[in-house]
Scaffold this active site. Sequence first.
Site, short mmCIF file in Angstrom:
data_model
loop_
_atom_site.label_atom_id
_atom_site.label_comp_id
_atom_site.label_asym_id
_atom_site.label_seq_id
_atom_site.Cartn_x
_atom_site.Cartn_y
_atom_site.Cartn_z
N GLY A 246 0.85 -1.31 -0.09
CA GLY A 246 -0.08 0.04 0.16
C GLY A 246 0.89 1.27 -0.09
N HIS A 247 -0.01 2.49 -0.18
CA HIS A 247 0.76 3.78 -0.28
C HIS A 247 1.26 3.95 0.93
CE1 HIS A 247 -3.33 4.34 1.22
NE2 HIS A 247 -2.69 5.06 1.93
N GLY A 248 2.82 4.55 0.80
CA GLY A 248 3.49 4.90 1.91
C GLY A 248 4.18 3.82 2.70
N GLY A 266 1.28 2.96 4.83
CA GLY A 266 2.07 3.43 6.03
C GLY A 266 2.50 2.31 6.91
#
Length: 352
Positions: A246-248, A266
């Site tokens: 996922g993003h980050g 995250g």
Amino acid sequence: MKISELIEKLSAISGQPLQSAVSEDAELTGVAAVDDAITGQISYIEGAKFAAQIKTTAASALILPKDAALQAAASDRNIAWIEAPEPRLMFAQAIALFYQPFRLAPSIHPSAVIDPSVQLGADVAIGAHVVLQPGVRVGDRVCIHPNVVVYPESQLGDRTVLHANCVIHERTQIGADCVIHAGAVIGSEGFGFVPTRDGWYKMEQSGYVVLEDGVEVGCNSTVDRPAVGETRIGRSTKLDNLVHIGHGCQIGQACAIAAQVGLAGGVEVGDRAILAGQVGAANNAKIGAGAIATSKTGVHGTVDAGQVVSGYPAVDHKIYLKSSAIYSRLPEMYQTLKRLQRRLEGDDRPKS
């Protein structure tokens, strides 16, 4: 190649002479699992618990650990052997001497669409219907198989291989010696939406993805870019097929992430961590260096460095094993509890 030639090449790889015993310098034609090997092939034995396989294998040569009994057993059957501190690793090195995966010859297919601003390194191989958009930089000896699309301002490091039908989104940075397998998508938009009274407001994902040197991404896996900042996969980390990052997320170096793992936004994963198949991690979960999450584990908080966790939600593996043993006895325990309740209710009744 002759057994002596193989020993010479493996010695060069290891950087030191290898102990071996060869009664006949036979020709080797390939590699195989010890149970499947035939005359002319080499295999390996990892340890004493596999000693019985030496008595039955038809292999002409074996890679063995430093174990006098195993080596004597091989010699008794006139099987050539090579001593290795890590037999499985040396077997992998032997495979590479007999087999190399298909690679395009350096050339640019006439159907490729390459923007004039693209910077191409030396000896690149670009297959049919590849699209390289403005500002892309391609390092030396990069191999791009057919139907790959690389979005603007992306970078591909030296000797990186992009397999057919993968997509590299804008501003993605891929280091040297990376492998992106077929159907993978690197740098796609993260799942970012802000709830409002009228529905979901799309948060544009203006960040980017960084893959450090030596990263491999399996077929149909995805690595998302964040709204701001970066998603980073550390050097030499390996992703299996059907993995979602996922993003980050910040993934450390030399991690191994098996098929169908899903990491929400995250998530932080420390160096050398291992995530087995179908592990899931919630937003901003933290998994320490060297930690192991066994198959189907659900991580919602923090896993300490070096800890082994299992279950959903994740608990220490030793606790999980005890809980699993109890779980199988729940019907029996329930019946015992009912009997105790009936006794208590009987004791509490007024006496006549």
